[in-house]
Design an enzyme around this catalytic site. Structure first.
Site, mmCIF file in Angstrom:
data_model
loop_
_atom_site.group_PDB
_atom_site.id
_atom_site.type_symbol
_atom_site.label_atom_id
_atom_site.label_comp_id
_atom_site.label_asym_id
_atom_site.label_seq_id
_atom_site.Cartn_x
_atom_site.Cartn_y
_atom_site.Cartn_z
ATOM 1 N N GLU A 1 37.609 50.552 -1.452
ATOM 2 C CA GLU A 1 36.784 51.219 -2.472
ATOM 3 C C GLU A 1 37.609 52.079 -3.433
ATOM 4 O OE1 GLU A 1 33.308 53.179 -1.075
ATOM 5 O OE2 GLU A 1 32.492 51.405 -0.098
ATOM 6 N N GLU B 1 31.430 46.320 5.409
ATOM 7 C CA GLU B 1 30.484 47.319 5.934
ATOM 8 C C GLU B 1 29.082 46.864 5.538
ATOM 9 O OE1 GLU B 1 31.314 51.174 4.310
ATOM 10 O OE2 GLU B 1 33.356 51.285 5.127
#
Length: 475
Positions: free
Chosen positions: A162, A271
């Site tokens: 990220e 995730e």
């Protein structure tokens, strides 16, 4: 003494001395593939970071894979859950991880390793990536590679997580992420005995998600471009609650499937598991592992332990005890419904397509980088790649001598679980869901239902394969 009885008595000794291992995995086109059976590996996983970021304490010589007793406890519960992969964040390259890696290996669980940490100098700075891309940072990353390259259950490395989390951070960061991937893959090629996949874990920012994937999937210098991602992970929490479906706008799974259907690298959820509705029912599992989404390679549920963000499958007490949450029960129920034969039925060779050539035409958002000029390695890094990092800690598989969990474990209703233990796999196989219900009463895998008969068959197969050792079969 009957030969069968003597054989069974020898089992504990055999498990403590043989280095049973999962088979290494490689990327072929759109899929992860077992290098021995040539069958697809679909990721059935959980993100594993007990203690959250606080579980990484290099000043105390502690990280999520540094304590064998803790790993044994969690491996027993994860094996029983049916997972075959964990993602591990925030690790210390100077620590020895042999016991924990060997425990997860023994129960058929792969590890995807993040090479970064939240500490300064140990990850790319998304605000100023050039300032953080230096020899010290890359030396730290190479140390993680050295530490985990020797474990056969090291499935892959995440070069970054990220770093691009909005349009603003999509301008300067992409070339630096590709640079880190290139440097890692060059180091692996020089110092590891196999090609370990390297990729990126992206935030699910829909305006730039497709650009994100296309930027890392494309090849600048042909199919063997080292800066290209070997796989693409997606942190996605779009499916929320039991009312969502594959087609509903709030889940967006139909859009994701269409987007990544023709990917030339594996795409999976690094995730997932929205917690807006509690307890989580995980009905997205049936979509993710169903016929409509076989183009994706599965996913990792966020996350194993209950932390401040409230995503845990289990609660870990200060004394090391564990209480299962309803989320754990619900997830095991969903895993047990998966059609495992479907997941292995695809042909890896069918998706082995050449990657698209990198071009500004691939990128649609004006705010996303169209720069495919990858930064050169910082001064001194070529020497690190050629000669290796100084005094590395190199991991290796060691015998797993203990199988029984020493900490107290309680089911979701508060009843103590007795005789919980890992069940080492004797046939070099990965773990699969075994038909467990939500309330363990003994060793992992001890309560297989009729649907879990594959686990029993696998145990018989394991005994057959141990005959190759010529120890049991000669008694």
């Amino acid at each position: 003494m009957p030969s069968l009885t003597r054989s069974l008595l020898l089992l504990p000794t055999l498990f403590s001395t043989l280095s049973l291992a999962v088979r290494p995995v490689e990327v072929r086109g759109q899929e992860f593939v077992d290098t021995v059976t040539n069958k697809r590996l679909m990721i059935l996983g959980v993100d594993y970071q007990p203690g959250g970021q606080g579980g990484y304490k290099p000043q105390e010589g502690r990280d999520p894979l540094s304590d064998a007793s803790t790993c044994l406890r969690d491996a027993a519960l994860l094996q029983r859950l049916g997972v075959n992969t964990i993602r591990v964040y925030n690790l210390d390259p100077t620590l020895n991880h042999d016991e924990c890696a060997s425990i997860f290996n023994a129960v058929g669980i792969y590890m995807i390793i993040d090479v970064n940490s939240p500490f300064g100098g140990e990850s790319l700075n998304r605000a100023k990536p050039a300032s953080s891309y230096h020899k010290g940072y890359l030396g730290r990353i190479f140390g993680i590679v050295e530490n985990f390259k020797g474990y056969p259950n090291t499935l892959a490395f995440f070069a970054a997580n990220e770093v691009i989390n909005d349009v603003g951070s999509a301008k300067e960061n992409p070339p630096y992420i590709r640079a880190v991937q290139r440097d890692m893959k060059n180091y692996i090629a020089k110092h590891a005995d196999r090609a370990i996949p390297v990729g990126y874990s992206a935030a699910d920012v829909r305006p730039i998600l497709e650009d994100n994937w296309k930027y890392f999937e494309c090849a600048i210098d042909g199919k063997d471009d080292k800066s290209r991602s070997d796989f693409f992970g997606l942190n996605s929490y779009s499916w929320c609650g039991g009312d969502a479906t594959f087609q509903t706008a709030d889940s967006g799974y139909d859009v994701l499937t269409e987007t990544f259907g023709n990917s030339t690298i594996p795409v999976f959820f690094s995730e997932y598991g929205c917690n807006e509705v509690k307890p989580r029912v995980f009905n997205e599992v049936q979509a993710l592992y169903g016929k409509q989404m076989t183009a994706l390679s599965g996913g990792l549920v966020y996350e194993y332990s209950q932390e401040t963000s409230d995503f845990g499958l289990v609660e870990i007490g200060d004394d090391g005890s564990v209480k299962l949450r309803t989320d754990y029960d619900n997830l095991i129920g969903q895993y047990n419904k998966i059609d495992l034969a479907l997941l292995q039925s695809t042909d890896p060779s069918a998706t082995n397509r050449n990657p698209p050539k990198c071009s500004s035409d691939l990128i649609s958002d004006s705010g996303f980088s169209k720069d495919f000029k990858i930064p050169n390695p910082p001064e001194g890094v070529d020497d690190l790649i050629n000669n290796g990092v100084p005094n590395p800690v190199r991991g290796k598989i060691v015998p797993v001598k203990e199988t029984k969990v020493s900490q107290k474990v309680y089911d979701s209703k508060g009843n103590e679980v007795t005789n919980l233990a890992i069940r080492p796999l004797a046939n070099d196989d990965s773990n699969v869901p075994g038909g467990e219900n939500g309330t363990p009463t003994g060793a992992a895998g001890a309560q297989a239902s009729k649907k879990g008969s594959a686990s029993a068959a696998r145990t018989v197969q394991a005994m057959d394969q141990m005959c190759f050792v010529k120890l049991l079969c000669s008694l």
